[in-house]
Design an enzyme around this catalytic site. Structure first.
Site, PDB file in Angstrom:
ATOM      1  N   CYS A 140      37.551  19.339  58.440  1.00  0.00           N
ATOM      2  CA  CYS A 140      38.356  20.282  57.662  1.00  0.00           C
ATOM      3  C   CYS A 140      37.538  21.477  57.173  1.00  0.00           C
ATOM      4  CB  CYS A 140      39.003  19.536  56.500  1.00  0.00           C
ATOM      5  SG  CYS A 140      39.708  20.570  55.222  1.00  0.00           S
ATOM      6  N   CYS A 180      36.302  21.405  51.716  1.00  0.00           N
ATOM      7  CA  CYS A 180      35.298  20.983  50.730  1.00  0.00           C
ATOM      8  C   CYS A 180      33.929  21.077  51.407  1.00  0.00           C
ATOM      9  CB  CYS A 180      35.516  19.532  50.315  1.00  0.00           C
ATOM     10  SG  CYS A 180      37.041  19.218  49.423  1.00  0.00           S
ATOM     11  N   GLN A 186      46.002  29.717  38.011  1.00  0.00           N
ATOM     12  CA  GLN A 186      44.795  28.932  38.284  1.00  0.00           C
ATOM     13  C   GLN A 186      45.199  27.567  38.824  1.00  0.00           C
ATOM     14  OE1 GLN A 186      41.687  29.888  38.037  1.00  0.00           O
ATOM     15  NE2 GLN A 186      41.765  31.757  36.832  1.00  0.00           N
ATOM     16  N   CYS A 200      34.176  33.992  39.116  1.00  0.00           N
ATOM     17  CA  CYS A 200      34.177  32.899  40.085  1.00  0.00           C
ATOM     18  C   CYS A 200      33.050  33.107  41.096  1.00  0.00           C
ATOM     19  CB  CYS A 200      35.532  32.778  40.763  1.00  0.00           C
ATOM     20  SG  CYS A 200      36.081  34.289  41.532  1.00  0.00           S
TER      21      CYS A 200
HETATM   22  N1  SAH Z   1      42.645  36.344  34.444  1.00  0.00           N
HETATM   23  C1  SAH Z   1      43.625  35.805  35.360  1.00  0.00           C
HETATM   24  C2  SAH Z   1      43.496  36.315  36.794  1.00  0.00           C
HETATM   25  C3  SAH Z   1      42.141  36.335  37.397  1.00  0.00           C
HETATM   26  S1  SAH Z   1      42.130  36.613  39.148  1.00  0.00           S
HETATM   27  C4  SAH Z   1      43.631  34.284  35.290  1.00  0.00           C
HETATM   28  O1  SAH Z   1      42.692  33.666  34.772  1.00  0.00           O
HETATM   29  O2  SAH Z   1      44.576  33.683  35.768  1.00  0.00           O
HETATM   30  C5  SAH Z   1      41.719  38.290  39.272  1.00  0.00           C
HETATM   31  C6  SAH Z   1      42.904  39.223  39.088  1.00  0.00           C
HETATM   32  O3  SAH Z   1      42.389  40.554  39.212  1.00  0.00           O
HETATM   33  C7  SAH Z   1      44.000  39.110  40.139  1.00  0.00           C
HETATM   34  O4  SAH Z   1      45.219  38.895  39.474  1.00  0.00           O
HETATM   35  C8  SAH Z   1      43.995  40.461  40.857  1.00  0.00           C
HETATM   36  O5  SAH Z   1      45.282  40.901  41.219  1.00  0.00           O
HETATM   37  C9  SAH Z   1      43.406  41.372  39.799  1.00  0.00           C
HETATM   38  N2  SAH Z   1      42.748  42.600  40.259  1.00  0.00           N
HETATM   39  C10 SAH Z   1      41.998  42.788  41.369  1.00  0.00           C
HETATM   40  N3  SAH Z   1      41.485  44.025  41.402  1.00  0.00           N
HETATM   41  C11 SAH Z   1      41.905  44.647  40.275  1.00  0.00           C
HETATM   42  C12 SAH Z   1      41.693  45.947  39.734  1.00  0.00           C
HETATM   43  N4  SAH Z   1      40.953  46.836  40.379  1.00  0.00           N
HETATM   44  N5  SAH Z   1      42.232  46.238  38.539  1.00  0.00           N
HETATM   45  C13 SAH Z   1      43.002  45.313  37.879  1.00  0.00           C
HETATM   46  N6  SAH Z   1      43.230  44.074  38.342  1.00  0.00           N
HETATM   47  C14 SAH Z   1      42.708  43.744  39.528  1.00  0.00           C
END
Ligand code: SAH
Length: 466
Positions: A95, A98, A296, A421
């Site tokens: 796969c 992981c 998430q 991340c």
């Molecule tokens: N804080 C949220 C999402 C994190 S993921 C949580 O914890 O659930 C990162 C997010 O950044 C995504 O939703 C993506 O659409 C957004 N994103 C990516 N590039 C961006 C930009 N240039 N300006 C604003 N948001 C952006």
């Protein structure tokens, strides 16, 4: 022989093949693991990257030289790490979803912690990683691709990493078991409804993917059937048969994806059963999730991550907070009670819509969401000399951009809480902020994705200069 081997270090054991595709077998020691959890060994002054090898292990490795660098495959392990375990998943090697199942969970946590700690060493102490108590069945969003095997039998599973090979999977240990059961039921029902699986090579067939999303707190389950055309034969009977086996399903959505693409979801959608969305509760806030909402995937660890991040900000109720890259507003809404006002900035229009609705449904009035590029928004804030006390930022894997970071430096918030991340791009951005008068005060890794190499890190920065 043993003595001889030691003396020579990396001994050449075998060479075969012609000039092209030359394979060599050598004895190598794994000296470290890279950011993707792969072993690194040295050979003739170059790095060799070896999947499945653990720091300290010695093995006979078959080398492949590609574009100037080596990859290696373990032929025989000569000395095993104490952290090595038999991977619990039978599909682990085929796969590729992981990467760390050959390591005990303790060993995985140690690897992730050490990786972050080494990377961030010049900024100070890295807190112990927040581990999961039960590191299985944590994914609330499960996905299976559908296809046919050589004999024409319908299979469902995951496309092998970097390939177009569909690996048939009955049970994925990191996914929710109920979700796997639903996927298996759909596969089992297909022949009696004459439903064909999509064939990538010929662009024919009906069912491409099934996505199951579950609210772990609410128990609500959404099934999304990604299909190639609007015409769904025997639709009502199919849904009826599915619900008979799985009365726990609360909604079924059909998503039409007729393009030749790697993207799972297409643009058109039709609700086949229920409301077309599910609800879930995270950090005391209720969220509405549609098929496309970003949410998430490990809610238990997300709650711990957010709690830790909010704790770092030490809010008193008087602050103006920016939540940059705010998604569907999970961080903004979780901290709203503790701040005077919160502004969430997010690029994705659907996510902003979800965030506004989530604020409304939870009767939270001190939060507003802005759709746009976080960098552009911050530049505007800085140009207007707006006062911001705390910036939360949670960018995608690539990290932030200079425009964003420069305007944060101009806005001069007292504190920045940076959730990432990808600690490698996070470090790059930290360097920039440190160069503009900030100091790293806390570093907290969190294990959001057990058995994969991914690690989440929250870093608190405090402004030093007045
Ligand atoms: N804080 C949220 C999402 C994190 S993921 C949580 O914890 O659930 C990162 C997010 O950044 C995504 O939703 C993506 O659409 C957004 N994103 C990516 N590039 C961006 C930009 N240039 N300006 C604003 N948001 C952006």
């Amino acid at each position: 022989m043993q003595k001889n081997r030691k003396k020579q270090g990396k001994q050449h054991l075998r060479s075969e093949g012609g000039k092209k595709g030359m394979k060599e077998q050598v004895e190598l020691t794994c000296v470290a693991m890279n950011e993707e959890g792969r072993g690194i060994a040295k050979h003739s002054g170059s790095d060799v990257i070896i999947q499945g090898m653990i720091t300290g292990e010695v093995a006979i490795v078959e080398l492949t030289r590609r574009r100037g660098f080596y990859t290696g495959k373990i032929v025989k392990l000569l000395s095993k790490s104490k952290d090595r375990v038999q991977p619990p998943c039978p599909y682990y090697e085929a796969c590729g979803g992981c990467q760390l199942q050959h390591l005990s969970y303790e060993g995985q946590a140690l690897y992730k912690h050490d990786f972050v700690s080494k990377l961030m060493t010049k900024y100070g102490y890295t807190e112990p990683i927040l581990k999961m108590e039960t590191p299985f069945a944590y994914r609330n969003k499960c996905q299976a691709a559908f296809g046919e095997d050589k004999r024409g039998n319908i299979i469902s599973g995951i496309y092998q990493e970097y390939s177009h090979r569909l690996v048939s999977i009955e049970r994925c240990l990191i996914q929710d078991p109920q979700a796997d059961a639903i996927i298996n039921t759909i596969r089992g029902l297909m022949p009696s409804f004459k439903m064909r699986a999509y064939n990538e090579d010929f662009g024919k067939g009906f069912l491409r993917h099934v996505l199951v999303r579950k609210g772990f707190a609410s128990g609500e389950i959404m099934v999304v059937m990604v299909v190639t055309e609007h015409k769904f034969q025997f639709k009502n009977h199919f849904i009826e048969a599915l619900l008979k086996v799985h009365p726990e399903i609360t909604t079924v959505v059909m998503n039409i994806n007729d393009r030749d693409t790697n993207m799972v979801l297409g643009n058109a959608e039709k609700v086949l059963y229920g409301k077309g969305f599910i609800k879930d509760t995270l950090c005391g806030i209720e969220f509405t999730l549609s098929p496309r909402s970003f949410y998430q995937i490990n809610p238990a660890q997300t709650a711990r991550l957010y709690q830790r991040a909010i704790e770092m900000a030490a809010l008193t109720g008087k602050e103006t907070v920016i939540d940059a890259y705010s998604g569907i507003g999970t961080i903004s809404l979780s901290l709203a009670k503790k701040a005077k006002q919160v502004i969430g900035v997010e690029l994705n229009k659907d996510a902003v819509k979800d965030a506004i609705n989530n604020a409304k449904n939870n009767k939270i009035n001190n939060v507003r969401f802005v759709q746009g590029d976080a960098g552009a928004f911050m530049v505007k804030m800085a140009d207007h000399n707006e006062k911001v006390d705390v910036v939360f930022m949670d960018p995608p894997r690539g990290g932030s951009d200079e425009r964003f970071l420069a305007s944060v430096a101009k806005l001069k918030p007292e504190k920045i809480v940076y959730i990432s991340c990808n600690p490698v791009t996070q470090k790059r951005d930290l360097e920039y902020l440190i160069g503009r008068g900030y100091k790293v005060e806390e570093i907290q890794p969190v294990d959001m994705f057990p058995h994969t190499f991914h690690v989440e890190t929250v870093v608190k920065l405090q402004r030093q200069n007045p």
